[in-house]
Motif scaffolding. Structure first.
Motif, PDB file in Angstrom:
ATOM      1  N   ALA A  32     -10.401  52.212   7.163  1.00  0.00           N
ATOM      2  CA  ALA A  32     -11.314  53.366   7.224  1.00  0.00           C
ATOM      3  C   ALA A  32     -11.067  54.206   8.473  1.00  0.00           C
ATOM      4  O   ALA A  32     -11.364  55.401   8.485  1.00  0.00           O
ATOM      5  CB  ALA A  32     -12.765  52.889   7.192  1.00  0.00           C
ATOM      6  N   ARG A  67      -8.223  54.903   9.587  1.00  0.00           N
ATOM      7  CA  ARG A  67      -6.937  55.577   9.424  1.00  0.00           C
ATOM      8  C   ARG A  67      -6.934  56.329   8.097  1.00  0.00           C
ATOM      9  O   ARG A  67      -6.272  55.936   7.138  1.00  0.00           O
ATOM     10  CB  ARG A  67      -5.803  54.551   9.447  1.00  0.00           C
ATOM     11  CG  ARG A  67      -5.785  53.720  10.715  1.00  0.00           C
ATOM     12  CD  ARG A  67      -4.882  52.522  10.565  1.00  0.00           C
ATOM     13  NE  ARG A  67      -3.503  52.917  10.312  1.00  0.00           N
ATOM     14  CZ  ARG A  67      -2.568  52.106   9.799  1.00  0.00           C
ATOM     15  NH1 ARG A  67      -2.899  50.876   9.452  1.00  0.00           N
ATOM     16  NH2 ARG A  67      -1.345  52.528   9.623  1.00  0.00           N
ATOM     17  N   PRO A  68      -7.712  57.413   7.999  1.00  0.00           N
ATOM     18  CA  PRO A  68      -7.806  58.152   6.736  1.00  0.00           C
ATOM     19  C   PRO A  68      -6.482  58.798   6.369  1.00  0.00           C
ATOM     20  O   PRO A  68      -5.625  59.008   7.208  1.00  0.00           O
ATOM     21  CB  PRO A  68      -8.869  59.220   7.033  1.00  0.00           C
ATOM     22  CG  PRO A  68      -8.779  59.411   8.506  1.00  0.00           C
ATOM     23  CD  PRO A  68      -8.463  58.065   9.073  1.00  0.00           C
ATOM     24  N   THR A 100      -6.057  59.555  -0.854  1.00  0.00           N
ATOM     25  CA  THR A 100      -6.958  60.266  -1.744  1.00  0.00           C
ATOM     26  C   THR A 100      -7.170  59.400  -2.960  1.00  0.00           C
ATOM     27  O   THR A 100      -6.507  58.386  -3.146  1.00  0.00           O
ATOM     28  CB  THR A 100      -6.373  61.621  -2.177  1.00  0.00           C
ATOM     29  OG1 THR A 100      -5.220  61.377  -2.984  1.00  0.00           O
ATOM     30  CG2 THR A 100      -5.979  62.457  -0.983  1.00  0.00           C
ATOM     31  N   ARG A 119     -11.139  63.777  -1.551  1.00  0.00           N
ATOM     32  CA  ARG A 119     -10.710  64.123  -0.200  1.00  0.00           C
ATOM     33  C   ARG A 119     -10.543  62.859   0.652  1.00  0.00           C
ATOM     34  O   ARG A 119     -11.286  61.892   0.486  1.00  0.00           O
ATOM     35  CB  ARG A 119     -11.728  65.049   0.462  1.00  0.00           C
ATOM     36  CG  ARG A 119     -11.830  66.415  -0.195  1.00  0.00           C
ATOM     37  CD  ARG A 119     -12.891  67.256   0.491  1.00  0.00           C
ATOM     38  NE  ARG A 119     -14.207  66.613   0.394  1.00  0.00           N
ATOM     39  CZ  ARG A 119     -15.285  67.034   1.061  1.00  0.00           C
ATOM     40  NH1 ARG A 119     -15.194  68.067   1.865  1.00  0.00           N
ATOM     41  NH2 ARG A 119     -16.443  66.418   0.908  1.00  0.00           N
ATOM     42  N   PRO A 120      -9.591  62.855   1.564  1.00  0.00           N
ATOM     43  CA  PRO A 120      -9.388  61.689   2.431  1.00  0.00           C
ATOM     44  C   PRO A 120     -10.652  61.278   3.167  1.00  0.00           C
ATOM     45  O   PRO A 120     -10.906  60.092   3.357  1.00  0.00           O
ATOM     46  CB  PRO A 120      -8.295  62.169   3.402  1.00  0.00           C
ATOM     47  CG  PRO A 120      -7.534  63.186   2.620  1.00  0.00           C
ATOM     48  CD  PRO A 120      -8.573  63.894   1.784  1.00  0.00           C
ATOM     49  N   ARG A 121     -11.475  62.240   3.600  1.00  0.00           N
ATOM     50  CA  ARG A 121     -12.706  61.911   4.320  1.00  0.00           C
ATOM     51  C   ARG A 121     -13.667  61.111   3.447  1.00  0.00           C
ATOM     52  O   ARG A 121     -14.309  60.163   3.903  1.00  0.00           O
ATOM     53  CB  ARG A 121     -13.388  63.200   4.799  1.00  0.00           C
ATOM     54  CG  ARG A 121     -14.713  62.975   5.493  1.00  0.00           C
ATOM     55  CD  ARG A 121     -14.555  62.191   6.774  1.00  0.00           C
ATOM     56  NE  ARG A 121     -13.808  62.938   7.767  1.00  0.00           N
ATOM     57  CZ  ARG A 121     -13.500  62.486   8.977  1.00  0.00           C
ATOM     58  NH1 ARG A 121     -13.857  61.254   9.315  1.00  0.00           N
ATOM     59  NH2 ARG A 121     -12.817  63.223   9.829  1.00  0.00           N
ATOM     60  N   ALA A 122     -13.767  61.472   2.175  1.00  0.00           N
ATOM     61  CA  ALA A 122     -14.643  60.739   1.259  1.00  0.00           C
ATOM     62  C   ALA A 122     -14.143  59.315   1.076  1.00  0.00           C
ATOM     63  O   ALA A 122     -14.930  58.364   1.018  1.00  0.00           O
ATOM     64  CB  ALA A 122     -14.706  61.458  -0.092  1.00  0.00           C
ATOM     65  N   TRP A 123     -12.841  59.162   0.986  1.00  0.00           N
ATOM     66  CA  TRP A 123     -12.229  57.835   0.843  1.00  0.00           C
ATOM     67  C   TRP A 123     -12.514  57.004   2.096  1.00  0.00           C
ATOM     68  O   TRP A 123     -12.771  55.811   2.026  1.00  0.00           O
ATOM     69  CB  TRP A 123     -10.747  58.024   0.625  1.00  0.00           C
ATOM     70  CG  TRP A 123      -9.943  56.867   0.141  1.00  0.00           C
ATOM     71  CD1 TRP A 123      -8.713  56.506   0.601  1.00  0.00           C
ATOM     72  CD2 TRP A 123     -10.247  55.940  -0.903  1.00  0.00           C
ATOM     73  NE1 TRP A 123      -8.247  55.428  -0.100  1.00  0.00           N
ATOM     74  CE2 TRP A 123      -9.173  55.051  -1.012  1.00  0.00           C
ATOM     75  CE3 TRP A 123     -11.358  55.775  -1.742  1.00  0.00           C
ATOM     76  CZ2 TRP A 123      -9.157  54.011  -1.940  1.00  0.00           C
ATOM     77  CZ3 TRP A 123     -11.338  54.731  -2.678  1.00  0.00           C
ATOM     78  CH2 TRP A 123     -10.251  53.881  -2.765  1.00  0.00           C
ATOM     79  N   GLN A 124     -12.475  57.668   3.249  1.00  0.00           N
ATOM     80  CA  GLN A 124     -12.750  56.995   4.512  1.00  0.00           C
ATOM     81  C   GLN A 124     -14.197  56.493   4.555  1.00  0.00           C
ATOM     82  O   GLN A 124     -14.465  55.365   4.979  1.00  0.00           O
ATOM     83  CB  GLN A 124     -12.496  57.971   5.671  1.00  0.00           C
ATOM     84  CG  GLN A 124     -12.656  57.347   7.049  1.00  0.00           C
ATOM     85  CD  GLN A 124     -12.450  58.372   8.150  1.00  0.00           C
ATOM     86  OE1 GLN A 124     -12.558  59.574   7.917  1.00  0.00           O
ATOM     87  NE2 GLN A 124     -12.142  57.899   9.348  1.00  0.00           N
ATOM     88  N   VAL A 125     -15.123  57.321   4.098  1.00  0.00           N
ATOM     89  CA  VAL A 125     -16.533  56.931   4.067  1.00  0.00           C
ATOM     90  C   VAL A 125     -16.753  55.754   3.123  1.00  0.00           C
ATOM     91  O   VAL A 125     -17.483  54.804   3.434  1.00  0.00           O
ATOM     92  CB  VAL A 125     -17.415  58.129   3.651  1.00  0.00           C
ATOM     93  CG1 VAL A 125     -18.855  57.682   3.395  1.00  0.00           C
ATOM     94  CG2 VAL A 125     -17.385  59.210   4.727  1.00  0.00           C
TER      95      VAL A 125
END
Length: 202
Positions: free
Chosen positions: A92, A94-95, A98, A176-182
């Motif tokens: 998390a 290291r975003p 996707t 989005r990568p940020r959503a995947w990170q969350v």
């Protein structure tokens, strides 16, 4: 067919299975990535079929009489879940992935099944649940217990299929990568919380 017994088993099964846990979190993630979903759903459902069936046959009582087994499962499961939680937490931080179908690192089938098997079979809460389900099922008599069991199995197949195959519908919302990170951060928190609860006897 005694539909009330099947329906009772179905509702009870869904109430127990559809809880936030390590097994469901891992299946959700793999479902979003569309990697080995069918095999993982089959493993989860088959595990329930076997374990609940054994509980209905009375094996759950034997497990209850062997506290050392639950202790070993608690420590083994707790350490494994914490380790996996740390791994997901590191990811998390290291975003970059996707949720486009086929995106991200491909996990081998063997590794995916091994991880899911550990998250499933090393969870002492699973064995406590089957002891309860076996006890409830056997209150319905020699014949009725198997109709109740059929409802429990149906709940398992329904839930894991919906979670595994239905999760891909969330992919557009999490593209989005940020959503995947969350998502990974939330899964990591769930894993670490569950692992800590197991190790402390919670």
């Amino acid at each position: 067919m005694p539909l009330p017994l099947v329906a009772a088993g179905l509702v009870t099964g869904l109430a127990l299975i559809a809880a936030v846990g390590a097994q469901n979190a891992y299946l959700l993630r793999q479902g979003l990535r569309r990697q080995h979903v069918g095999a993982l759903v089959t493993l989860c459902a088959a595990s329930d079929v076997v374990l609940i069936g054994l509980a209905v046959l009375g094996v759950g009582a034997a497990v209850q009489q062997w506290p050392a087994f639950l202790t070993l499962a608690r420590w083994g499961g707790g350490l494994f879940v914490i380790g996996y939680g740390l791994h997901v937490g590191w990811r998390a931080l290291r975003p970059g992935e996707t949720l486009v179908a086929g995106a991200g690192r491909q996990v081998s089938l063997r590794r995916a099944l091994t991880t899911m098997a550990a998250l499933t079979w090393l969870n002492p809460h699973l064995y406590l649940d089957i002891i309860v389900l076996g006890s409830i099922a056997n209150t319905h008599g020699p014949q009725g217990r198997w109709w109740y069991y059929a409802g429990l199995v149906g709940a398992s197949v329904l839930w894991f299929s919906a979670l595994g195959f239905g999760s891909r519908r969330l992919a557009p919302l999490l593209a989005r990568p940020r959503a995947w990170q969350v998502l990974d951060a939330l899964i990591a928190l769930v894993m670490l919380g569950l692992g800590a609860a197991l190790l402390t006897g919670g």
